[in-house]
Write an enzyme that holds these catalytic residues in place. Structure first.
Site, short mmCIF file in Angstrom:
data_model
loop_
_atom_site.label_atom_id
_atom_site.label_comp_id
_atom_site.label_asym_id
_atom_site.label_seq_id
_atom_site.Cartn_x
_atom_site.Cartn_y
_atom_site.Cartn_z
CD GLU A 11 -1.52 -18.78 56.08
OE1 GLU A 11 -0.89 -17.99 56.81
OE2 GLU A 11 -2.17 -18.42 55.08
CG ASP A 12 2.26 -19.90 58.37
OD1 ASP A 12 2.50 -18.87 57.72
OD2 ASP A 12 1.81 -19.87 59.52
CE LYS A 42 -4.09 -15.72 57.63
NZ LYS A 42 -2.87 -15.99 56.89
CE1 TYR A 83 -4.17 -17.30 61.76
CE2 TYR A 83 -3.33 -15.11 61.27
CZ TYR A 83 -3.35 -16.47 61.03
OH TYR A 83 -2.54 -17.02 60.07
NE ARG A 120 6.81 -18.81 56.60
CZ ARG A 120 6.22 -17.79 57.22
NH1 ARG A 120 6.87 -17.08 58.11
NH2 ARG A 120 4.96 -17.48 56.94
#
Length: 564
Positions: free
Chosen positions: A246-247, A175, A104, A157
């Protein structure tokens, strides 16, 4: 809810021969026994020697260490994950502290940038906008049937790296690896998803090897309808799913969370997970100094959805400690690239407006219209400084020393990821405050030596929070992730802080203790879900049993042959 986790029971497998060896969830490699090799038509397909999983893990670790850089190590570990998941997680279990930065942050950022260049094998679901009418069929194509956790991104992002298009898939994969490695959630329950809605990254669009949909990003109503089609299809396929956003970019992250948080069990890790781990760290830091968070003043650099999410959790904790809403918000200063956010600044987003400072409250500050971070340090006199700007070097020596003038023991959290985007390095922060700063970062940093003392740098890593939340949701059968459940996770993490237990301890627990931390967080989350009516009430001992029953371990099970 109360699934049997007795891994000594055999699994009945309909696959055989090469098909079994090509199934990552089931493949054991050379650990298949003689009986299994005969029963599953594997004789001659594997070397003669029968190995234990520890022998396999030792060989894999030696191979891992032979690679010269972290990206190559990441590629190697991903290859093991795509061929033998049990071995992959045993390897992580044995070397978690060493390998977490490889699977990660920060290495996953480079892996996302290079996704199309290092692509080896498909994992998860790639749902592209041109296929929007076939999403139900795509979910049926998932190789895992009993999915309980989805991590989904649209790649816009990615960490502090911006739009990575389909390359953002590296984040859900990473993740979910942590859900298993840190929270004990079986990899059979985990599904990474990327919503391929195009990209505005011209470098990717011009790259002949880019594997995503070559089109500018869709937006507005088109985008909202596509995401909704995905959400509704997921609800039909897996009604009890836990879905983690996520993101997603700032203009989509909060609206999506607000739209769906009461419709299915979901949360946004960038907003809520980051807020929860940061709040837990702050509560621990305050407890260690014998203070309350409500006695502190907090300055943020970065007023996007992540920063404002953290700020709202801080406000909630201050209110729980006795402040009014107005008093709590008066202690929080949000600074973006234009300066301190006040109520006279136009075109604010809704979540920013709630945190803007009334100009009347700062009327006696001798400043102009655009109030800088340095001026906030001088006149706001914060005790806590948090960076979520994604811009490196903005916590300058002057800013930090100005803060230190009025604050003997400043708490400074430069949280931006990856390490190349951090607002200040821990070494500089410790040097500028003569060793007095209490520092936590978003990405891993080595301990700092200063004046003969060794400072361990806590990583304010969401992996201390979201795996435990996921385990608590699955173990309790919770139907929603509520603000109170997230607050319980923060407080549980603070209770696990070694610094609270001893003055020389680390702010956050050692990763070696992550399983026990995740279990404790899971229990507190489950109990809160029950108190709020989001899960069926059960006694504490039953919650403990449910958590253990759902805690997967990277061990091989015996196989028995069956037919389809």
């Amino acid at each position: 809810m109360f699934e049997d986790n007795n891994q000594k029971r055999p699994l009945y497998i309909p696959y055989a021969g090469p098909a079994l060896l090509e199934t990552p969830l089931l493949n054991k490699g050379c650990a298949f026994t003689s009986e299994e090799r005969s029963s599953f038509n594997l004789e001659g397909l594997l070397p003669q020697n029968i190995e234990t999983i520890e022998e396999q893990a030792e060989r894999a670790y030696r191979q891992f260490m032979a690679f010269g850089n972290d990206l190559d190590k990441h590629i190697y570990l991903r290859n093991i994950q795509d061929t033998n998941e049990t071995l992959f997680y045993r390897l992580l279990h044995n070397h978690l502290t060493e390998m977490l930065p490889v699977i990660y942050t920060p290495t996953v950022g480079k892996a996302c940038e290079e996704f199309s260049n290092i692509y080896r094998r498909a994992r998860g679901l790639f749902i592209s906008y041109p296929d929007k009418d076939r999403i139900d069929d795509m979910l049926q194509n998932a190789t895992k049937q009993n999915v309980k956790v989805i991590v989904v991104t649209d790649g816009e992002r990615i960490l502090g790296l911006g739009d990575q298009g389909i390359g953002g898939m590296g984040i859900p994969i990473g993740k979910l690896s942590l859900y298993t490695a840190c929270g004990g959630i079986s990899p059979a329950y985990c599904l990474p998803v990327v919503l391929d809605v195009g990209t505005n990254n011209q470098q990717l669009l011009s790259d002949p090897f880019y594997m995503g949909w070559r089109n500018p990003r869709i937006s507005g109503e088109e985008y909202a309808e596509f995401v909704d089609a995905f959400i509704q299809a997921v609800k039909r396929r897996w009604p009890d799913i836990l879905l983690q956003f996520e993101d997603f970019a700032q203009n989509n992250a909060m609206p999506l969370l607000n739209r769906y948080k009461n419709e299915l069990c979901c949360f946004n890790d960038d907003i809520q997970g980051t807020a929860a781990v940061t709040l837990g760290s702050l509560i621990a830091a305050c407890k260690a100094s014998g203070a309350k968070l409500s006695e502190k003043r907090v300055a943020f650099l970065g007023a996007g959805s992540a920063g404002c999410g953290i700020a709202e959790q801080i406000v909630a904790q201050m209110k729980a400690e006795g402040l009014t809403d107005a008093q709590a918000r008066g202690r929080v200063f949000m600074v973006d690239r234009f300066g301190l956010i006040t109520d006279k600044i136009p075109n604010q987003l809704d979540f920013q407006r709630r945190l803007s400072q009334p100009v009347g409250r700062i009327a006696d500050w001798p400043v102009g219209d655009n109030i800088s971070l340095l001026e906030v340090m001088e006149h706001g006199r914060p005790d806590i400084l948090i960076g979520v700007s994604g811009q490196p070097g903005l916590f300058t020596e002057e800013v930090v020393k100005t803060m230190h003038k009025h604050c003997t023991r400043p708490i400074i959290f430069p949280l931006s990821n990856p390490t190349s985007r951090v607002e200040a390095t821990p070494a500089d922060l410790i040097r500028w405050t003569d060793g007095q700063a209490l520092v936590a970062t978003g990405s891993p940093f080595a301990p700092v030596e200063y004046k003969g003392k060794r400072y361990v740098i806590a990583q304010c890593n969401n992996s201390f929070i979201f795996p435990g939340i996921g385990l608590g949701v699955i173990a309790s059968g919770a139907t929603r992730v509520t603000d109170a459940m997230l607050m319980s996770a923060s407080r549980a993490l603070a209770e696990c802080s070694p610094l609270v237990k001893g003055a020389e301890g680390s702010l956050l627990p050692d990763l070696a203790d992550i399983h026990q931390v995740s279990r404790y967080i899971a229990k507190m989350v489950a109990k809160t879900a029950m108190l709020q009516g989001k899960a069926v009430q059960t006694p504490d001992e039953v919650i403990d049993q449910a958590i253990e029953a759902n805690f997967w371990r990277p061990e091989y099970r015996r196989y028995r042959r069956t037919s389809f």
